[in-house]
Design a protein around this motif. Sequence first.
Motif, short mmCIF file in Angstrom:
data_model
loop_
_atom_site.label_atom_id
_atom_site.label_comp_id
_atom_site.label_asym_id
_atom_site.label_seq_id
_atom_site.Cartn_x
_atom_site.Cartn_y
_atom_site.Cartn_z
N VAL A 320 37.88 -15.82 113.81
CA VAL A 320 37.77 -15.08 115.08
C VAL A 320 37.22 -16.04 116.12
CG1 VAL A 320 36.68 -13.16 116.29
CG2 VAL A 320 37.45 -12.87 113.92
N VAL A 321 37.91 -16.14 117.26
CA VAL A 321 37.51 -17.08 118.31
C VAL A 321 37.49 -16.37 119.66
CG1 VAL A 321 38.42 -19.07 117.07
CG2 VAL A 321 39.89 -17.85 118.70
N ASP A 322 36.85 -17.03 120.62
CA ASP A 322 36.82 -16.50 121.99
C ASP A 322 38.06 -16.99 122.74
OD1 ASP A 322 34.35 -15.23 121.70
OD2 ASP A 322 33.28 -17.11 122.10
N GLY A 323 38.53 -16.17 123.65
CA GLY A 323 39.70 -16.55 124.45
C GLY A 323 39.66 -15.89 125.81
N VAL A 324 40.60 -16.32 126.65
CA VAL A 324 40.71 -15.77 128.00
C VAL A 324 42.16 -15.33 128.22
CG1 VAL A 324 40.53 -16.26 130.47
CG2 VAL A 324 38.91 -17.30 128.88
N VAL A 325 42.32 -14.11 128.70
CA VAL A 325 43.65 -13.58 128.98
C VAL A 325 44.24 -14.36 130.16
CG1 VAL A 325 45.00 -11.57 129.65
CG2 VAL A 325 43.02 -11.30 128.12
N ALA A 333 50.12 -9.96 125.47
CA ALA A 333 49.26 -10.77 126.34
C ALA A 333 49.12 -12.17 125.76
CB ALA A 333 47.89 -10.11 126.47
N PHE A 334 49.14 -13.17 126.65
CA PHE A 334 48.91 -14.54 126.24
C PHE A 334 47.44 -14.90 126.49
CE2 PHE A 334 53.49 -14.55 126.74
CZ PHE A 334 53.89 -15.30 125.64
N VAL A 335 46.80 -15.33 125.43
CA VAL A 335 45.36 -15.62 125.48
C VAL A 335 45.14 -17.11 125.18
CG1 VAL A 335 43.10 -15.12 124.48
CG2 VAL A 335 44.75 -13.27 124.82
N GLU A 360 47.11 -1.39 130.51
CA GLU A 360 46.23 -0.24 130.31
C GLU A 360 44.88 -0.66 129.72
OE1 GLU A 360 48.10 2.74 127.96
OE2 GLU A 360 50.03 2.60 129.01
N VAL A 361 44.88 -1.80 129.04
CA VAL A 361 43.68 -2.22 128.32
C VAL A 361 43.11 -3.54 128.84
CG1 VAL A 361 42.75 -2.77 126.03
CG2 VAL A 361 44.57 -1.07 126.26
N LEU A 362 43.99 -4.46 129.25
CA LEU A 362 43.57 -5.82 129.61
C LEU A 362 43.89 -6.15 131.05
CD1 LEU A 362 45.02 -7.63 126.45
CD2 LEU A 362 42.63 -6.91 126.80
N LYS A 363 43.23 -7.24 131.54
CA LYS A 363 43.55 -7.80 132.85
C LYS A 363 43.43 -9.33 132.76
CE LYS A 363 38.83 -7.22 134.58
NZ LYS A 363 37.99 -6.62 135.65
N GLU A 364 44.16 -10.02 133.59
CA GLU A 364 44.14 -11.48 133.57
C GLU A 364 42.75 -12.01 133.93
OE1 GLU A 364 47.23 -12.97 136.06
OE2 GLU A 364 48.85 -12.23 134.77
N GLY A 365 42.33 -13.04 133.18
CA GLY A 365 41.00 -13.61 133.38
C GLY A 365 39.94 -12.97 132.51
#
Length: 434
Positions: A320-325, A333-335, A360-365
Amino acid sequence: MQILYNFDFAQDALGYGLLIEEVFQMTEETRLEENGMNPEANGPGESQPDLTGMTALKKGDTVKGKIVKVENDQAFVDIGYKYDGIIPIREISSVHVDHAAEAVEVGQEVELKVVTIDDERERLILSKRQVDSEKAWNELQSKLESGEIIEAVVTEVVKGGLVVNVGTRGFIPASMVERHYVEDFSDYKGRTLRLRVKELDREKNKVILSQKDVLDEEYEARKQEILSGLQVGQVLEGTVQRLTPFGVFVDIGGIDGLVHISELAWHHVEKASEVVKEGDKVQVKVLKVDPQAERISLSIKATQEGPWEKAEKEFRVGSVVDGVVKRLVSFGAFVEIAPGVEGLVHISQIAHRHIGTPHEVLKEGQEVKVKILDFNASEKRVSLSIKETEDAPAPKAERQRHDKSIDNENISAGNQGLSLTLGERFGDKLSKLK
């Protein structure tokens, strides 16, 4: 009687000789006085200056001499005349100088032109500028015809270009200084440039010079040689020459190649200035050579370890890693989990519940945690999941079945109670109708 006659004749001859000598002496004295030389000026017994061979000077004469003294606004020069001449600062050089010492020094041999001469006031004004200019025009005309390269030092930076001293004032327009655009010429003063004469107009005192012509010719001479020696895949050291909106031009030994902005780094670059600046030394890889079009495509990022190679060493499936949308699309979504490494979170892996679109769930950044489901560095593909990093809620279907079973039991019991009550109530009456 004869003897007396001879004595008188000899005496007369002696008198005539003395008279002729006296007239000659007076004539010589008169000549010297006319030239401003007084033989009695030094007084009796004092040595007289040696005037042998000295000729009279007149305006326009060209003379040679040696600088004996330099002041801020003038220089004194010995030309072998009865007094020293003066070169005013305006007559020292064809270009502007603040101090005479910038153009001449004590002991220097110079050739000069007589501007004015006044023996009564012992004032002799000379010009070095006029002689230098006369020689310069002849030499410049010869170099214009032959195309010979000359060297000159930049003496001034003025609006629109540079001023150099080529015996006369020469001007280099800003567009003729370098092969590329130069915004600020302030550091060019004092530089020695290699120039070619472009235009001469003596009547207008105009001398136009160009360094760009020299550089262009040298560039063209080296271009084909370099192009023929380049091979795709070759790694070279170069110098960043220019930054543009679409990339940077890198000098790889006398010829420029283009590093497209997409080839500057493995991560996304908005402006080339984020990565490099003019004058930087960089390693570049040759991607393409087109000798006919004289174009060279280069890459900086190709000389560096790619992000996918680095990520392959760092990440493992299941971690499990951290990412940014970075981007939202209809199917997911590309992360970004590392600079230059993006993975896809399919819409089915975004949430435990059903969603129509990722918006509905995510936003860029947005920063999110993702689980690596699959990692393929060779194909540059990563499958990620957000929902598998979260605890799954209690299944809704089970809750609904549980609630429904309770309701059904109540309804059954109620129905059973209702059925007995009707039988008991109407049982006697029904039996009578038989």
